[in-house]
Design a protein around this motif. Structure first.
Motif, PDB file in Angstrom:
ATOM      1  N   THR A 290       6.929  13.507   1.250  1.00  0.00           N
ATOM      2  CA  THR A 290       6.412  13.423   2.446  1.00  0.00           C
ATOM      3  C   THR A 290       5.000  12.713   2.754  1.00  0.00           C
ATOM      4  OG1 THR A 290       5.406  15.637   1.897  1.00  0.00           O
ATOM      5  CG2 THR A 290       8.039  15.408   3.382  1.00  0.00           C
ATOM      6  N   VAL A 291       4.568  12.201   1.730  1.00  0.00           N
ATOM      7  CA  VAL A 291       2.871  11.866   1.824  1.00  0.00           C
ATOM      8  C   VAL A 291       2.918  10.464   2.099  1.00  0.00           C
ATOM      9  CG1 VAL A 291       0.539  11.766  -0.056  1.00  0.00           C
ATOM     10  CG2 VAL A 291       2.291  13.851   0.002  1.00  0.00           C
ATOM     11  N   PRO A 292       3.951   9.477   1.215  1.00  0.00           N
ATOM     12  CA  PRO A 292       3.553   8.482   1.908  1.00  0.00           C
ATOM     13  C   PRO A 292       4.028   7.571   2.885  1.00  0.00           C
ATOM     14  CG  PRO A 292       5.031   8.258  -0.341  1.00  0.00           C
ATOM     15  CD  PRO A 292       4.486  10.304   0.218  1.00  0.00           C
ATOM     16  N   PRO A 293       5.056   8.651   3.772  1.00  0.00           N
ATOM     17  CA  PRO A 293       4.541   8.641   5.431  1.00  0.00           C
ATOM     18  C   PRO A 293       3.741   9.020   6.105  1.00  0.00           C
ATOM     19  CG  PRO A 293       6.486   9.480   4.684  1.00  0.00           C
ATOM     20  CD  PRO A 293       6.153   9.646   3.256  1.00  0.00           C
ATOM     21  N   THR A 294       3.098  10.090   5.625  1.00  0.00           N
ATOM     22  CA  THR A 294       2.587  10.797   6.684  1.00  0.00           C
ATOM     23  C   THR A 294       0.775   9.521   6.200  1.00  0.00           C
ATOM     24  OG1 THR A 294       3.159  13.166   6.074  1.00  0.00           O
ATOM     25  CG2 THR A 294       0.593  13.183   6.639  1.00  0.00           C
ATOM     26  N   ILE A 295       0.803   9.543   5.589  1.00  0.00           N
ATOM     27  CA  ILE A 295      -0.382   8.474   4.885  1.00  0.00           C
ATOM     28  C   ILE A 295      -0.205   6.693   5.777  1.00  0.00           C
ATOM     29  CG2 ILE A 295      -1.940   7.264   2.636  1.00  0.00           C
ATOM     30  CD1 ILE A 295      -1.001   8.921   1.720  1.00  0.00           C
TER      31      ILE A 295
ATOM     32  N   TRP B 159       7.719   2.937  -1.186  1.00  0.00           N
ATOM     33  CA  TRP B 159       8.371   2.015  -0.669  1.00  0.00           C
ATOM     34  C   TRP B 159       9.333   1.600   0.306  1.00  0.00           C
ATOM     35  CZ3 TRP B 159      13.744   0.110   0.416  1.00  0.00           C
ATOM     36  CH2 TRP B 159      14.206  -1.447  -0.598  1.00  0.00           C
ATOM     37  N   LEU B 160       9.751   3.230   0.555  1.00  0.00           N
ATOM     38  CA  LEU B 160      10.416   3.336   2.347  1.00  0.00           C
ATOM     39  C   LEU B 160       9.513   2.828   3.367  1.00  0.00           C
ATOM     40  CD1 LEU B 160      13.490   5.562   1.014  1.00  0.00           C
ATOM     41  CD2 LEU B 160      13.701   3.476   2.051  1.00  0.00           C
ATOM     42  N   SER B 161       7.893   3.775   3.509  1.00  0.00           N
ATOM     43  CA  SER B 161       7.372   3.444   3.872  1.00  0.00           C
ATOM     44  C   SER B 161       6.888   2.533   4.086  1.00  0.00           C
ATOM     45  CB  SER B 161       6.278   4.749   3.687  1.00  0.00           C
ATOM     46  OG  SER B 161       6.249   5.488   3.683  1.00  0.00           O
ATOM     47  N   ASP B 162       7.032   0.852   3.359  1.00  0.00           N
ATOM     48  CA  ASP B 162       6.293   0.117   4.245  1.00  0.00           C
ATOM     49  C   ASP B 162       7.902  -0.874   4.810  1.00  0.00           C
ATOM     50  OD1 ASP B 162       3.949   0.447   2.082  1.00  0.00           O
ATOM     51  OD2 ASP B 162       4.681  -1.046   0.705  1.00  0.00           O
ATOM     52  N   ARG B 163       8.882  -0.445   4.864  1.00  0.00           N
ATOM     53  CA  ARG B 163      10.002  -0.913   5.719  1.00  0.00           C
ATOM     54  C   ARG B 163      10.556  -0.201   6.785  1.00  0.00           C
ATOM     55  NH1 ARG B 163       9.089  -2.305   0.277  1.00  0.00           N
ATOM     56  NH2 ARG B 163       9.103  -4.092  -0.104  1.00  0.00           N
ATOM     57  N   MET B 164      10.149   0.821   6.941  1.00  0.00           N
ATOM     58  CA  MET B 164      11.098   2.130   7.747  1.00  0.00           C
ATOM     59  C   MET B 164      10.641   2.396   8.727  1.00  0.00           C
ATOM     60  SD  MET B 164      14.298   3.763   5.473  1.00  0.00           S
ATOM     61  CE  MET B 164      14.777   4.069   7.226  1.00  0.00           C
ATOM     62  N   GLU B 165      10.687   3.121   9.737  1.00  0.00           N
ATOM     63  CA  GLU B 165       9.985   4.154  10.611  1.00  0.00           C
ATOM     64  C   GLU B 165       9.539   5.417  10.280  1.00  0.00           C
ATOM     65  OE1 GLU B 165       8.361   6.547  12.687  1.00  0.00           O
ATOM     66  OE2 GLU B 165       8.638   4.622  13.771  1.00  0.00           O
ATOM     67  N   PRO B 166       8.137   5.501   9.449  1.00  0.00           N
ATOM     68  CA  PRO B 166       7.988   6.659   8.947  1.00  0.00           C
ATOM     69  C   PRO B 166       8.730   8.121   9.632  1.00  0.00           C
ATOM     70  CG  PRO B 166       5.761   5.076   8.948  1.00  0.00           C
ATOM     71  CD  PRO B 166       7.347   4.888  10.214  1.00  0.00           C
TER      72      PRO B 166
ATOM     73  N   ILE C 274       0.284  -0.980  -0.215  1.00  0.00           N
ATOM     74  CA  ILE C 274      -0.052  -0.356   0.118  1.00  0.00           C
ATOM     75  C   ILE C 274       0.802   1.012  -0.387  1.00  0.00           C
ATOM     76  CG2 ILE C 274      -0.314   0.030   2.135  1.00  0.00           C
ATOM     77  CD1 ILE C 274      -3.250   0.520   1.926  1.00  0.00           C
ATOM     78  N   GLY C 275       1.973   1.190   0.608  1.00  0.00           N
ATOM     79  CA  GLY C 275       3.041   2.435   0.850  1.00  0.00           C
ATOM     80  C   GLY C 275       3.286   2.435  -1.279  1.00  0.00           C
ATOM     81  N   LEU C 276       3.856   1.356  -1.520  1.00  0.00           N
ATOM     82  CA  LEU C 276       4.487   1.575  -3.009  1.00  0.00           C
ATOM     83  C   LEU C 276       2.721   2.264  -3.674  1.00  0.00           C
ATOM     84  CD1 LEU C 276       6.245   1.116  -5.149  1.00  0.00           C
ATOM     85  CD2 LEU C 276       5.531  -1.180  -5.162  1.00  0.00           C
ATOM     86  N   ALA C 277       1.850   1.205  -3.159  1.00  0.00           N
ATOM     87  CA  ALA C 277       0.881   1.844  -4.592  1.00  0.00           C
ATOM     88  C   ALA C 277       0.406   3.874  -4.583  1.00  0.00           C
ATOM     89  CB  ALA C 277      -0.855   1.096  -3.820  1.00  0.00           C
TER      90      ALA C 277
ATOM     91  N   THR D 240       2.858  -2.521   8.437  1.00  0.00           N
ATOM     92  CA  THR D 240       3.598  -2.450   8.027  1.00  0.00           C
ATOM     93  C   THR D 240       5.265  -2.781   8.958  1.00  0.00           C
ATOM     94  OG1 THR D 240       3.348  -3.451   5.489  1.00  0.00           O
ATOM     95  CG2 THR D 240       5.859  -3.799   6.366  1.00  0.00           C
ATOM     96  N   THR D 241       4.985  -0.989   9.390  1.00  0.00           N
ATOM     97  CA  THR D 241       6.171  -0.462  10.400  1.00  0.00           C
ATOM     98  C   THR D 241       5.319  -0.492  11.323  1.00  0.00           C
ATOM     99  OG1 THR D 241       5.925   1.575   9.372  1.00  0.00           O
ATOM    100  CG2 THR D 241       7.913   0.459   8.313  1.00  0.00           C
TER     101      THR D 241
END
Length: 427
Positions: free
Chosen positions: A339-344, A288-295, A130-133, A423-424
């Motif tokens: 900044t949008v994907p980690p915020t979501i 991609w990073l938001s699926d794997r790292m601390e946002p 979902i982060g990638l999407a 995921t994270t």
């Protein structure tokens, strides 16, 4: 290929068409001021209203999509933009009318199809990746904002300010047709489950769609829940600073600043197009990073590097496109909407099933910040005669946001009771 990716492509087309409207204000400001004899202040008011509505409409649009369907609301918004473009081209006799057409109608149309729309589509169709999407959908919006600017600038140089608005209207009409015929509401409509999910979770997600609760009541109910959660205020203030240092800055002031340095509008638009192209890499990577790292750590890093690029800009701004400005465009583009994907992702963590609506309210703060910078930047330019102070102020705001992001990673923030696992681990 899972149908979710096809739905993401349709949503991306709608976001690109809507995004094409959001940056042409900076392109047409100079022609409107000179050919229509309008003050920059009046034009700035229209731009500010547009930016605020771009954010304020989003949470209500998300609730309407839950109540009446994504496709109906998206098609309505795209047709509203098409009609507004026609009105802007044929009936703009005064700055007051421009405020009505651009500030109100286009503001509502673009605000109905923002990344809240993208988050809604992603939540409906994706359980995994979902982060990638969301990264892909976010980059689509930015491609619309910047990638077609050289074309619009060239058309305007050969005709007048009406040409780019006409092209944007045609893009909106095409996206409306594609959305109407190709977008589907839920995986169950095609007899599949969400990408990476199971039938039970999909039925649970389906149960809230078309419920008896009105869109207005649900939107305000989510807002009441958000304001009691400290995470909401932290995310909102960070996004306020984000909007001030992106939309309110480059959308409204980069092209006029380039004009001050003697740079042609076509050259400035080419640099902004590079920003849009670089956004694809930056935003998809951020997803991609938001699926794997601390946002929150990602947010702090993104803001810090963005501030550094803005601090350097006054030293390298010249009348010609040079390697330093190309480097700025690429670096800023990578970080612009990253900044949008980690915020979501954080909204999903804290607000669960209401994450799209919660992100909508966070995005309101983003656009308030953008509108504030659109006006403030213009006032600073008129009083100081240059944009140097605007770039320095924006760099300082980015450092402030980075500091907040790094601090929040160490502070326990109350989670919403309606939390959905991501995921994270954001603790």
């Amino acid at each position: 290929m899972h149908p979710a990716w096809r739905m993401a492509a349709v949503a991306a087309a709608a976001l690109m068409a809507t995004g094409s409207y959001t940056t042409i204000a900076g392109l047409i400001t100079e022609p409107l001021a000179t050919t229509q004899d309008w003050s920059r202040g009046d034009i700035g008011i229209a731009v500010a209203i547009n930016m605020v509505l771009y954010g304020a409409v989003a949470p209500f649009s998300a609730a309407l999509m839950d109540r009446y369907g994504i496709r109906k609301i998206a098609v309505f918004a795209l047709l509203l933009l098409t009609g507004s473009s026609t009105l802007l081209v044929t009936a703009t006799p005064s700055a007051g009318w421009f405020i009505v057409w651009w500030g109100l109608l286009v503001g509502v149309g673009t605000g109905s199809i923002t990344m809240v729309f993208g988050a809604t589509v992603a939540n409906r169709w994706f359980a995994d990746r979902i982060g990638l999407a969301t990264g892909i959908l976010t980059s689509a919006s930015v491609v619309g904002q910047f990638a077609i600017l050289p074309l619009l600038s060239t058309l305007m140089s050969r005709t007048d300010w009406r040409a780019p608005i006409t092209v944007c209207g045609a893009l909106a009409a095409g996206a409306a047709a594609l959305t109407f015929f190709a977008l589907r509401e839920n995986p169950i409509d095609l007899g599949v489950t969400r990408y990476g999910s199971n039938p039970d979770r999909d039925l649970e997600a389906k149960s809230t769609i078309g419920s008896g609760q009105s869109a207005l009541a649900r939107t305000l109910q989510v807002l009441r829940a958000c304001v009691h959660n400290p995470a909401f205020w932290l995310l909102s203030f960070m996004f306020f600073l984000c909007g001030a240092t992106t939309n309110g800055l480059l959308w409204s002031h980069f092209t006029p600043a380039a004009h001050d340095h003697g740079m042609a509008a076509t050259a400035a638009s080419s640099l902004l197009a590079m920003v849009g192209i670089a956004n694809i890499l930056g935003t998809v990577s951020a997803g991609w990073l938001s699926d794997r790292m601390e946002p929150r750590v990602l947010l702090a890093g993104f803001f810090l590097v963005r501030g550094s690029t803005l601090a350097v800009l006054p030293l390298i701004f010249t009348s010609q496109v040079n390697p330093s400005l190309v480097g700025f465009a690429i670096m800023f583009g990578i970080l612009d909407v990253a900044t949008v994907p980690p915020t979501i992702a954080l909204c999903r963590h804290y607000f669960g099933a209401d994450s799209a609506l919660a992100f909508g309210w966070v995005n309101v703060a983003h656009q308030i910040g953008a509108g504030a910078m659109a006006v403030t930047g213009g006032l600073i330019r008129e009083s100081a005669g240059a944009y140097t102070s605007v770039w320095i102020l924006s760099a300082f705001l980015c450092v402030t946001a980075a500091t907040m992001g790094s601090m929040s990673a160490k502070i326990h923030i109350k989670k919403s009771d309606q939390r959905e696992d991501v995921t994270t681990d954001s603790n």
